[in-house]
Design a protein around this motif. Sequence first.
Motif, mmCIF file in Angstrom:
data_model
loop_
_atom_site.group_PDB
_atom_site.id
_atom_site.type_symbol
_atom_site.label_atom_id
_atom_site.label_comp_id
_atom_site.label_asym_id
_atom_site.label_seq_id
_atom_site.Cartn_x
_atom_site.Cartn_y
_atom_site.Cartn_z
ATOM 1 N N THR A 376 0.840 -1.198 0.000
ATOM 2 C CA THR A 376 0.000 0.000 0.000
ATOM 3 C C THR A 376 0.870 1.240 0.000
ATOM 4 N N ASP A 377 0.675 2.072 -0.996
ATOM 5 C CA ASP A 377 1.376 3.359 -1.112
ATOM 6 C C ASP A 377 0.327 4.444 -0.894
ATOM 7 N N ARG A 378 0.461 5.165 0.225
ATOM 8 C CA ARG A 378 -0.582 6.106 0.627
ATOM 9 C C ARG A 378 0.010 7.476 0.916
ATOM 10 N N GLU A 379 -0.657 8.503 0.379
ATOM 11 C CA GLU A 379 -0.333 9.899 0.683
ATOM 12 C C GLU A 379 -1.560 10.532 1.330
ATOM 13 N N GLU A 380 -1.371 11.139 2.484
ATOM 14 C CA GLU A 380 -2.475 11.843 3.125
ATOM 15 C C GLU A 380 -2.046 13.276 3.405
ATOM 16 N N GLU A 381 -2.691 14.184 2.704
ATOM 17 C CA GLU A 381 -2.341 15.603 2.790
ATOM 18 C C GLU A 381 -3.378 16.346 3.621
ATOM 19 N N PHE A 382 -2.895 17.263 4.460
ATOM 20 C CA PHE A 382 -3.775 18.127 5.250
ATOM 21 C C PHE A 382 -3.512 19.586 4.879
ATOM 22 N N ARG A 383 -4.589 20.309 4.590
ATOM 23 C CA ARG A 383 -4.502 21.753 4.373
ATOM 24 C C ARG A 383 -5.276 22.425 5.498
ATOM 25 N N ARG A 384 -4.559 23.116 6.363
ATOM 26 C CA ARG A 384 -5.187 23.650 7.579
ATOM 27 C C ARG A 384 -4.998 25.153 7.686
ATOM 28 N N ALA A 385 -6.045 25.780 8.220
ATOM 29 C CA ALA A 385 -5.982 27.195 8.598
ATOM 30 C C ALA A 385 -6.621 27.309 9.964
ATOM 31 N N PHE A 386 -5.922 27.964 10.909
ATOM 32 C CA PHE A 386 -6.392 28.008 12.286
ATOM 33 C C PHE A 386 -6.251 29.413 12.853
ATOM 34 N N PHE A 387 -7.385 29.924 13.384
ATOM 35 C CA PHE A 387 -7.375 31.188 14.100
ATOM 36 C C PHE A 387 -7.288 30.893 15.597
ATOM 37 N N ALA A 388 -6.250 31.372 16.246
ATOM 38 C CA ALA A 388 -6.019 31.037 17.653
ATOM 39 C C ALA A 388 -7.046 31.653 18.578
ATOM 40 N N ILE A 389 -7.572 32.840 18.226
ATOM 41 C CA ILE A 389 -8.504 33.547 19.107
ATOM 42 C C ILE A 389 -9.914 33.415 18.544
ATOM 43 N N PRO A 390 -10.855 32.887 19.339
ATOM 44 C CA PRO A 390 -12.239 32.762 18.859
ATOM 45 C C PRO A 390 -12.806 34.106 18.436
ATOM 46 N N GLY A 391 -13.630 34.055 17.384
ATOM 47 C CA GLY A 391 -14.277 35.261 16.904
ATOM 48 C C GLY A 391 -13.510 35.990 15.825
ATOM 49 N N ASN A 392 -12.255 35.583 15.567
ATOM 50 C CA ASN A 392 -11.433 36.200 14.523
ATOM 51 C C ASN A 392 -11.400 37.728 14.635
ATOM 52 N N PRO A 393 -10.868 38.266 15.732
ATOM 53 C CA PRO A 393 -10.813 39.734 15.873
ATOM 54 C C PRO A 393 -9.980 40.352 14.757
ATOM 55 N N PRO A 394 -10.251 41.607 14.417
ATOM 56 C CA PRO A 394 -9.512 42.269 13.321
ATOM 57 C C PRO A 394 -8.005 42.207 13.554
ATOM 58 N N GLY A 395 -7.303 41.951 12.478
ATOM 59 C CA GLY A 395 -5.847 41.917 12.543
ATOM 60 C C GLY A 395 -5.259 40.551 12.823
ATOM 61 N N GLN A 396 -6.095 39.576 13.195
ATOM 62 C CA GLN A 396 -5.566 38.233 13.480
ATOM 63 C C GLN A 396 -5.269 37.505 12.172
ATOM 64 N N THR A 397 -4.113 36.927 12.076
ATOM 65 C CA THR A 397 -3.704 36.168 10.897
ATOM 66 C C THR A 397 -3.755 34.682 11.220
ATOM 67 N N PRO A 398 -4.399 33.880 10.378
ATOM 68 C CA PRO A 398 -4.476 32.453 10.697
ATOM 69 C C PRO A 398 -3.120 31.766 10.517
ATOM 70 N N ALA A 399 -2.882 30.785 11.370
ATOM 71 C CA ALA A 399 -1.735 29.899 11.166
ATOM 72 C C ALA A 399 -2.147 28.854 10.137
ATOM 73 N N ARG A 400 -1.307 28.656 9.147
ATOM 74 C CA ARG A 400 -1.620 27.701 8.082
ATOM 75 C C ARG A 400 -0.568 26.596 8.055
ATOM 76 N N SER A 401 -1.000 25.424 7.576
ATOM 77 C CA SER A 401 -0.062 24.313 7.437
ATOM 78 C C SER A 401 -0.489 23.452 6.268
ATOM 79 N N ASN A 402 0.469 22.744 5.685
ATOM 80 C CA ASN A 402 0.194 21.899 4.526
ATOM 81 C C ASN A 402 1.153 20.709 4.507
ATOM 82 N N PRO A 403 1.038 19.807 5.513
ATOM 83 C CA PRO A 403 1.904 18.630 5.521
ATOM 84 C C PRO A 403 1.306 17.473 4.722
ATOM 85 N N VAL A 404 2.189 16.588 4.279
ATOM 86 C CA VAL A 404 1.781 15.348 3.633
ATOM 87 C C VAL A 404 2.421 14.194 4.402
#
Length: 738
Positions: A376-404
Amino acid sequence: MKNCNHRSLALAISAVLSTGASFSNNAIGAQLEEVVVTAQRRAEAMQDVPVAVSAYSAEFIEKARLVDISDIVATTPSVSFTPFSQVDPQLFIRGIGSSDDGAGGDPSVVVFQDDVVFARASGAAVAMFDLERIEVLRGPQGTLYGKNAVGGALHMITRDPGSEFGGYVGVTAFGDHGRFESEGAVNLPLTDKLAARVAFSTKQSDGYNYSLTTGRDVDGEDNTSARVKLLYQPSDSFSARLTINTAKDDVYGNTRKPIPDGSFAKNAGAVDIHPNPRVRQPADDGYLKRDITGVDLKLDWSLGMGTLTSITAQRTVDIDWFQDLSGLPVPPARLQTQNIWREKTDQFSQEFRYEFTANNDKLNGMVGFFYLKEDTDREEEFRRAFFAIPGNPPGQTPARSNPVFNQDNSTESKALFAQFNYQFTDKLGVTLGTRWTEDDKTIDLAVEDLSNGALPSLAPATELYDIRNSETWDEITSSLSINYRLNEDALVYFRAAEGYKSGGFQTAPASATSASVSYEPEFAMTYEIGLKSEWLDNRLRLNLAAFQNDYEDLQVLQLVEAVPGNVATLVLVTDNAATAEITGLELELTAAVSDSLTVGASYSNLDAEFTDYTTNTGADLSGFKLRRTPEDSSSIYLEQTLQMGSGETLARIEYLSKGDQFFENDNRAVSFEPSYDLLNASVRFTSADDAWSVTLWGKNLTDELYRSSSISVADSGFSRVGAPKTWGLSFRYNFGEN
């Protein structure tokens, strides 16, 4: 325990008992057909087999419209199903199943077709067409089947070529959501020694959910499957059967919906979630593509006192799958995770069996060897965007990731197995079985960062790594059963059986440390007593089974934070629970009330809990319920045949009930799914010469809303929802000897 489940059981029993007085008058000549199974690798009446097995004939499959695994689950006691996706069917029997879809894991419930194992769950949920019968075996299976199954087995037996020309073609041209289906088969006697059977199936629908993102219907169906069988029988002592299978899925949409939509899903009020559960808001609708090809050769020789069988099979499953796991727009959703899964599996299996009878048929035995090679040859990719502070207050930049996560796994499994049944008297028989299994697994695990380090996060991984891991496990398991015939219509039995499933490797380990550690095999000890009985001149069939499963090192899947306190690092982890205990009761009942009326019912009650389990995060789950294990499930159907003019009309109504259950082993409130009921019905008219028929059918006629799977995060569940009301008008034409 919901009253509706007890009510359906009471309804099932009373429907039969209330007509008991009329059996003697109305049911004269009406008898139940004998059900023949090969659960013990030889043709036997189901009522003579001291095993908990449910069997469905070709006629029942057509009448009940059993077209996929979920339909079998709905009518079989103690069986449940989580369709995480079409390529990840999570089957559970008597509380035991596997949710780990990684390249280094094995299913607990194993699917076979024509004696060939579907070793990867990703290739197990196939279209069911042109079947001879379906058998579902509950409890550990290993002394008769090539591939070991700790929880149970589902075996689909397709129709072999015959000696007469004939076949059928069917089409559903009218139905819900643009539904179109077709199915057919033709039997071709090529010579007096060689025959072929060609069968096909197609299924298309637009989907019963709607995407606000693209304005399209999503989560539909698009499958094309075909099968060719060649049967060569030059003599009574030898036969060869070659089977070629192919299947293709190309489905648009693969969506989830936050149900319930708690504060986490709403991002402290920043997200407006549409109230309609069938309206979706994913950042991407997703898709599912799958190609399956398979070929197998079965050879049978009559030798000495028995038959030598060789089954050689090659199977390839190729998958490309995309799903937005949250089903929410970003921004303003707090966490978005898109999952891309590409996998190719090549499977080769070889099985030899010698089945024999001796001592004036008092001794029946089988010895076998099984070999499986799976890459079995398997690739599992995740594309993530995460806002650390609930409600996304102005000026907050999401942390992003893209591992395989790259997984390249090779499995070699070898087994020797044997089972012997000796009939000491006309009433008393004893069966002994044993199995030796060795599983060798080698896996290459690596994490690749598609952002090349440009993004501030690698979540759900915590570091880059590239390692190789290998393990070997071997085990001897055995079974014993004693059966005693009370009379010619009643058999009681006791069975004790050991079950084993090999260990494995994590699906998406967050670190090199977790990637380098395997999880251990799981073991089961099952004790079962049962009754197989027929009454009133074979007009009433009643089968009962009571059992206890004691599990050690049960493999369980949980969603954990790779970095404690950081929800952006959520990752699925498989570990071993110390012990679990499952007790249960199962009932199956069928009654030929009259020549024209048949009633059937089933019921199961399960008490499944961990007796000793502390998770790898330190949580004590002792006493918690096992996931995907409804305490009660039941079904009842009534079939009434009426003569209309020169033809015959069959009216069928079916009521199915599933009890309360949890989607997570920690039994958190958001993972609780209350009981639900489904109502199905159909009316079929068949011509007097059985040449053609037309059927109007409907499923979930009350449009019951229920979750079929869910991923729990904080106070929200990211869910798939069961099919709504569906219907169709189907036509079938038979020709020759079909």
